[in-house]
Design a protein around this motif. Structure first.
Motif, PDB file in Angstrom:
ATOM      1  N   THR A 104       1.098  -4.832 -10.547  1.00  0.00           N
ATOM      2  CA  THR A 104       2.319  -4.580 -11.311  1.00  0.00           C
ATOM      3  C   THR A 104       2.644  -3.091 -11.362  1.00  0.00           C
ATOM      4  OG1 THR A 104       1.020  -4.469 -13.353  1.00  0.00           O
ATOM      5  CG2 THR A 104       1.975  -6.606 -12.768  1.00  0.00           C
ATOM      6  N   SER A 105       1.752  -2.251 -10.829  1.00  0.00           N
ATOM      7  CA  SER A 105       1.944  -0.803 -10.911  1.00  0.00           C
ATOM      8  C   SER A 105       2.424  -0.185  -9.606  1.00  0.00           C
ATOM      9  CB  SER A 105       0.631  -0.127 -11.337  1.00  0.00           C
ATOM     10  OG  SER A 105      -0.392  -0.400 -10.403  1.00  0.00           O
ATOM     11  N   THR A 106       2.479  -0.974  -8.532  1.00  0.00           N
ATOM     12  CA  THR A 106       2.904  -0.443  -7.238  1.00  0.00           C
ATOM     13  C   THR A 106       4.383  -0.065  -7.266  1.00  0.00           C
ATOM     14  OG1 THR A 106       1.279  -1.820  -6.115  1.00  0.00           O
ATOM     15  CG2 THR A 106       3.050  -0.921  -4.780  1.00  0.00           C
ATOM     16  N   THR A 107       4.695   1.086  -6.727  1.00  0.00           N
ATOM     17  CA  THR A 107       6.081   1.548  -6.671  1.00  0.00           C
ATOM     18  C   THR A 107       6.499   1.746  -5.219  1.00  0.00           C
ATOM     19  OG1 THR A 107       5.462   3.895  -6.738  1.00  0.00           O
ATOM     20  CG2 THR A 107       5.779   2.767  -8.855  1.00  0.00           C
ATOM     21  N   GLY A 108       7.790   1.856  -5.009  1.00  0.00           N
ATOM     22  CA  GLY A 108       8.289   2.114  -3.664  1.00  0.00           C
ATOM     23  C   GLY A 108       7.757   3.418  -3.120  1.00  0.00           C
ATOM     24  N   ALA A 109       7.618   4.408  -3.985  1.00  0.00           N
ATOM     25  CA  ALA A 109       7.132   5.719  -3.556  1.00  0.00           C
ATOM     26  C   ALA A 109       5.673   5.644  -3.107  1.00  0.00           C
ATOM     27  CB  ALA A 109       7.289   6.726  -4.696  1.00  0.00           C
ATOM     28  N   SER A 110       4.861   4.873  -3.832  1.00  0.00           N
ATOM     29  CA  SER A 110       3.441   4.773  -3.469  1.00  0.00           C
ATOM     30  C   SER A 110       3.267   4.021  -2.147  1.00  0.00           C
ATOM     31  CB  SER A 110       2.655   4.082  -4.582  1.00  0.00           C
ATOM     32  OG  SER A 110       3.056   2.728  -4.729  1.00  0.00           O
ATOM     33  N   ILE A 111       4.097   3.005  -1.921  1.00  0.00           N
ATOM     34  CA  ILE A 111       4.041   2.272  -0.655  1.00  0.00           C
ATOM     35  C   ILE A 111       4.454   3.179   0.499  1.00  0.00           C
ATOM     36  CG2 ILE A 111       5.039   0.368   0.656  1.00  0.00           C
ATOM     37  CD1 ILE A 111       5.328  -1.135  -1.986  1.00  0.00           C
ATOM     38  N   LYS A 112       5.520   3.962   0.302  1.00  0.00           N
ATOM     39  CA  LYS A 112       5.990   4.885   1.334  1.00  0.00           C
ATOM     40  C   LYS A 112       4.933   5.932   1.638  1.00  0.00           C
ATOM     41  CE  LYS A 112       9.695   8.142   2.449  1.00  0.00           C
ATOM     42  NZ  LYS A 112      10.957   8.787   1.975  1.00  0.00           N
ATOM     43  N   SER A 113       4.280   6.438   0.595  1.00  0.00           N
ATOM     44  CA  SER A 113       3.244   7.447   0.775  1.00  0.00           C
ATOM     45  C   SER A 113       2.071   6.897   1.578  1.00  0.00           C
ATOM     46  CB  SER A 113       2.757   7.946  -0.585  1.00  0.00           C
ATOM     47  OG  SER A 113       1.675   8.832  -0.440  1.00  0.00           O
ATOM     48  N   PHE A 114       1.664   5.659   1.258  1.00  0.00           N
ATOM     49  CA  PHE A 114       0.562   5.037   2.001  1.00  0.00           C
ATOM     50  C   PHE A 114       0.941   4.846   3.456  1.00  0.00           C
ATOM     51  CE2 PHE A 114      -1.245   1.127   3.772  1.00  0.00           C
ATOM     52  CZ  PHE A 114      -2.597   1.453   3.730  1.00  0.00           C
ATOM     53  N   ARG A 115       2.144   4.403   3.699  1.00  0.00           N
ATOM     54  CA  ARG A 115       2.586   4.162   5.084  1.00  0.00           C
ATOM     55  C   ARG A 115       2.587   5.458   5.886  1.00  0.00           C
ATOM     56  NH1 ARG A 115       6.950   3.670   8.581  1.00  0.00           N
ATOM     57  NH2 ARG A 115       7.011   1.700   9.744  1.00  0.00           N
ATOM     58  N   GLU A 116       3.026   6.541   5.269  1.00  0.00           N
ATOM     59  CA  GLU A 116       3.071   7.816   5.965  1.00  0.00           C
ATOM     60  C   GLU A 116       1.668   8.327   6.275  1.00  0.00           C
ATOM     61  OE1 GLU A 116       5.324  10.202   3.314  1.00  0.00           O
ATOM     62  OE2 GLU A 116       7.278   9.533   4.088  1.00  0.00           O
ATOM     63  N   ARG A 117       0.708   8.051   5.375  1.00  0.00           N
ATOM     64  CA  ARG A 117      -0.667   8.508   5.589  1.00  0.00           C
ATOM     65  C   ARG A 117      -1.380   7.665   6.636  1.00  0.00           C
ATOM     66  NH1 ARG A 117      -1.033   7.902   0.090  1.00  0.00           N
ATOM     67  NH2 ARG A 117      -2.688   6.337   0.381  1.00  0.00           N
ATOM     68  N   ALA A 118      -1.191   6.359   6.573  1.00  0.00           N
ATOM     69  CA  ALA A 118      -1.975   5.453   7.403  1.00  0.00           C
ATOM     70  C   ALA A 118      -1.309   5.086   8.729  1.00  0.00           C
ATOM     71  CB  ALA A 118      -2.285   4.174   6.620  1.00  0.00           C
ATOM     72  N   TYR A 119       0.021   5.122   8.768  1.00  0.00           N
ATOM     73  CA  TYR A 119       0.749   4.730   9.977  1.00  0.00           C
ATOM     74  C   TYR A 119       1.601   5.903  10.450  1.00  0.00           C
ATOM     75  CZ  TYR A 119      -0.678   0.109   8.411  1.00  0.00           C
ATOM     76  OH  TYR A 119      -1.420  -0.967   8.012  1.00  0.00           O
ATOM     77  N   ALA A 120       0.922   6.863  11.075  1.00  0.00           N
ATOM     78  CA  ALA A 120       1.593   8.113  11.424  1.00  0.00           C
ATOM     79  C   ALA A 120       2.679   7.944  12.479  1.00  0.00           C
ATOM     80  CB  ALA A 120       0.563   9.131  11.901  1.00  0.00           C
ATOM     81  N   LEU A 121       2.584   6.903  13.310  1.00  0.00           N
ATOM     82  CA  LEU A 121       3.578   6.680  14.366  1.00  0.00           C
ATOM     83  C   LEU A 121       4.652   5.689  13.929  1.00  0.00           C
ATOM     84  CD1 LEU A 121       1.233   6.513  17.493  1.00  0.00           C
ATOM     85  CD2 LEU A 121       2.605   8.439  16.686  1.00  0.00           C
TER      86      LEU A 121
END
Length: 265
Positions: free
Chosen positions: A36-53
């Motif tokens: 219930t605490s996940t935000t759009g910003a946190s998802i975007k941040s994870f994607r940028e860190r883990a999926y660089a391409l």
């Protein structure tokens, strides 16, 4: 909405609680899938860190010189951003307890044990538990990393159903039950192949990880090769283990995990 629906389902809450009890609520295996605490910003941040391409995936078949291919790819992507490595810790089965009170007038209980054998064997164990305890309304279950037994009862009968769950694990099944369980488990696996469902993907992944190959004949053979002694070994290991316990519903007459673990080991 999905989180709300999940939290309203006793079966979903029980499944989540099994993992929290087995591995600890803060472990990678024990954390809830419904945040219930996940935000759009946190998802975007994870994607940028883990999926660089930008999420690109490179795959190839029929490569004669694998080393040369890898070198060419590395050179071609040498100027690309490299994602930050994510450190992981292998979860440890701790055999704890999670109790979730809900005024439902019913008690759902599950005992879970670490699944150390290959998936065909744990699938057969699941079927053995269900076949041997059908009259008591008890069934086996297996999911990633765990195998166990489930039952439900009115609050006044909770202690009795707990005793039945323990007995279902402590007593190894007969050879006849094992053969019937093998037939059912193999049929489920074959139907999954025909259906092309999520179970197919799980069966393929499991087979490749365990034997580095996959075929329908290989899946069937994996079940045929299981012996009564193999199954008895799993039951013996469970009977000597500290179980994880999850309870959802009316908790008024449900024993605690500490008193139940005394029946094992």
């Amino acid at each position: 909405m999905e989180t709300v629906d999940a939290n309203a389902s006793a079966q979903t809450v029980l499944s989540e609680s099994v993992y929290a009890a087995a591995y600890g609520a803060q472990s990678s295996m024990g954390k809830t899938l419904y945040s219930t605490s996940t935000t759009g910003a946190s998802i975007k941040s994870f994607r940028e860190r883990a999926y660089a391409l930008q999420g690109a995936v490179l795959s190839a078949t029929g490569i004669d010189d694998h080393e040369a291919f890898v070198k060419a790819v590395e050179e071609g992507l040498s100027e690309s951003i490299v994602g930050s490595p994510i450190s992981t810790v292998n979860p440890t089965f701790i055999g704890g307890e999670v109790r979730v009170h809900a005024p439902a007038g019913y008690t759902h209980l599950a005992l879970a044990f670490e699944a150390t054998g290959k998936s065909p064997l744990t699938n057969v164990v699941k079927q053995c538990i269900t076949l041997a305890n059908a009259e008591a309304g008890i069934c086996g279950f297996t999911t990633e990393g765990v195998v166990g037994v489930y039952g439900g009862a009115a609050p006044s009968d909770a202690a009795a159903i707990v005793d039945a769950l323990c007995a279902a694990i402590i007593s190894a099944p007969s050879a006849d039950v094992v053969e019937r369980a093998k037939t059912l488990a193999k049929a489920d696996a074959v139907f999954a192949l025909d259906g092309g469902s999520q179970s197919l993907a799980q069966a393929m992944a499991s087979s490749v990880l365990e034997s580095h190959t996959f075929s329908a004949a290989g899946v069937a053979a994996a079940y045929d090769e299981i012996t009564t002694e193999d199954v008895a070994g799993v039951f013996e290991a469970m009977a000597k283990s500290n179980p994880a316990m999850a309870v959802v519903g009316d908790l008024s007459n449900t024993p605690y995990q500490g008193s139940i673990s005394a029946k094992f080991g």
